[in-house]
Design an enzyme around this catalytic site. Structure first.
Site, PDB file in Angstrom:
ATOM      1  N   MET C   1      -6.499  -4.426  -3.397  1.00 11.66           N
ATOM      2  CA  MET C   1      -6.853  -4.204  -2.021  1.00 11.66           C
ATOM      3  C   MET C   1      -6.303  -2.850  -1.619  1.00 11.66           C
ATOM      4  O   MET C   1      -5.363  -2.381  -2.229  1.00 11.66           O
ATOM      5  CB  MET C   1      -6.251  -5.305  -1.128  1.00 11.66           C
ATOM      6  CG  MET C   1      -4.751  -5.144  -0.813  1.00 11.66           C
ATOM      7  SD  MET C   1      -4.491  -4.542   0.880  1.00 11.66           S
ATOM      8  CE  MET C   1      -3.041  -3.526   0.717  1.00 11.66           C
ATOM      9  N   PRO C   2      -6.865  -2.210  -0.663  1.00 12.19           N
ATOM     10  CA  PRO C   2      -7.984  -2.610   0.189  1.00 12.19           C
ATOM     11  C   PRO C   2      -9.333  -2.175  -0.391  1.00 12.19           C
ATOM     12  O   PRO C   2      -9.388  -1.411  -1.343  1.00 12.19           O
ATOM     13  CB  PRO C   2      -7.722  -1.848   1.491  1.00 12.19           C
ATOM     14  CG  PRO C   2      -6.452  -1.103   1.304  1.00 12.19           C
ATOM     15  CD  PRO C   2      -6.225  -0.995  -0.159  1.00 12.19           C
ATOM     16  N   ALA C   3     -10.382  -2.708   0.254  1.00 11.89           N
ATOM     17  CA  ALA C   3     -11.747  -2.300  -0.050  1.00 11.89           C
ATOM     18  C   ALA C   3     -12.274  -1.473   1.119  1.00 11.89           C
ATOM     19  O   ALA C   3     -12.208  -1.916   2.264  1.00 11.89           O
ATOM     20  CB  ALA C   3     -12.625  -3.527  -0.259  1.00 11.89           C
ATOM     21  N   VAL C  40     -10.505   0.147  -3.771  1.00 13.81           N
ATOM     22  CA  VAL C  40     -11.915   0.383  -4.061  1.00 13.81           C
ATOM     23  C   VAL C  40     -12.519   1.149  -2.885  1.00 13.81           C
ATOM     24  O   VAL C  40     -12.314   0.770  -1.726  1.00 13.81           O
ATOM     25  CB  VAL C  40     -12.659  -0.956  -4.243  1.00 13.81           C
ATOM     26  CG1 VAL C  40     -14.165  -0.732  -4.334  1.00 13.81           C
ATOM     27  CG2 VAL C  40     -12.155  -1.669  -5.482  1.00 13.81           C
TER      28      VAL C  40
END
Lengths: 67, 67, 67, 67, 67, 67
Positions: C1-3, C40
């Site tokens: 995380m995070p996206a 990501v």
């Protein structure tokens, strides 16, 4: 189709969301050719420190709110 | 433009989000040619059992957290 | 995380996206406590008639661009 | 890759989300050629007045739930 | 409900997307209690220079792909 | 705020998107209390094999379209 995600500040009432979901669905049907049964609208509600525009959180903009 | 959605674990402070929103906006302006006033950043915060990588929820990965 | 999802006008070069992805990841690590390997970043690029602010498509705003 | 966002009504248990995250990751690996370690799945949970289909909020559909 | 967005690299075939959509819908019904008719799945396909993990674009990771 | 993402089948004209963006912005202002200048609407257009409902791709539903 279509699928609509609306990310907005928390604090809207159920009645406000009811009206927005209905009217936005109508727009997609009337102007976008959507099948009404297939339109999905979701509201993702976030607090005032989780939304920024121009690099500034909403909570910071409201310290001196305009009348 | 652009519109940025950051989905992350809950628990960040307002100060952390303030800094991230400001710096990410700066990146989009400096390297992406964005108009700063038009950049929107939203944080969608989720609990540890609502985020998975590699098929495993974060809450399950943390049972034996590495030092 | 995070996206992170960045919705922006098409036309950015690979080099611009390379820099933005790297710098935004750095921000999330430095100010958000993210694990760098887990960040990501996706760019969803849309044409000028698929992005509106203030109810007006970007393609309509550019007819008389300011110097 | 890929990054998956699932927007759904709140009320799923951790065990339900654990199973869904695992199985959806498996699908993306088996049928989509994804690298399992790189698959991210997030659940964005919303209340019954924040999800509409066919222009009607879920909370309004449930007033006379079918048996 | 639910609404599922899958952001992934372009290049999947229609047959791959057909299988993934069917199987993911089944997962949401079996483990999430969803009404199958109400599940929406969308694939947002992006090129290799529009997806990064760990701050590095996929197109840059593939220059020396492992056998 | 708010930020609106509309994921829909490709094939809408610019004029259709122009009308939808304008009317949806109006709805958010009138029923949601939004500041009109701050409303962002994006259209993410996908092909018929990238959108499924009920586990079936739209392209597969259209093989025998109802009159």
């Amino acid at each position: 189709m279509p699928a609509v995600q609306i990310t907005l500040l928390e604090g809207r009432t159920t009645e406000q969301k009811r009206k927005m979901a209905k009217r936005i669905t109508d727009v997609l049907v009337e102007d976008g050719g959507a099948n009404p049964a297939a339109v999905v609208v979701t509201f993702v509600e976030v607090p005032r420190d989780s939304y920024a525009s121009g690099g500034v959180l909403i909570c910071d903009k409201q310290q001196n709110p305009p009348k």
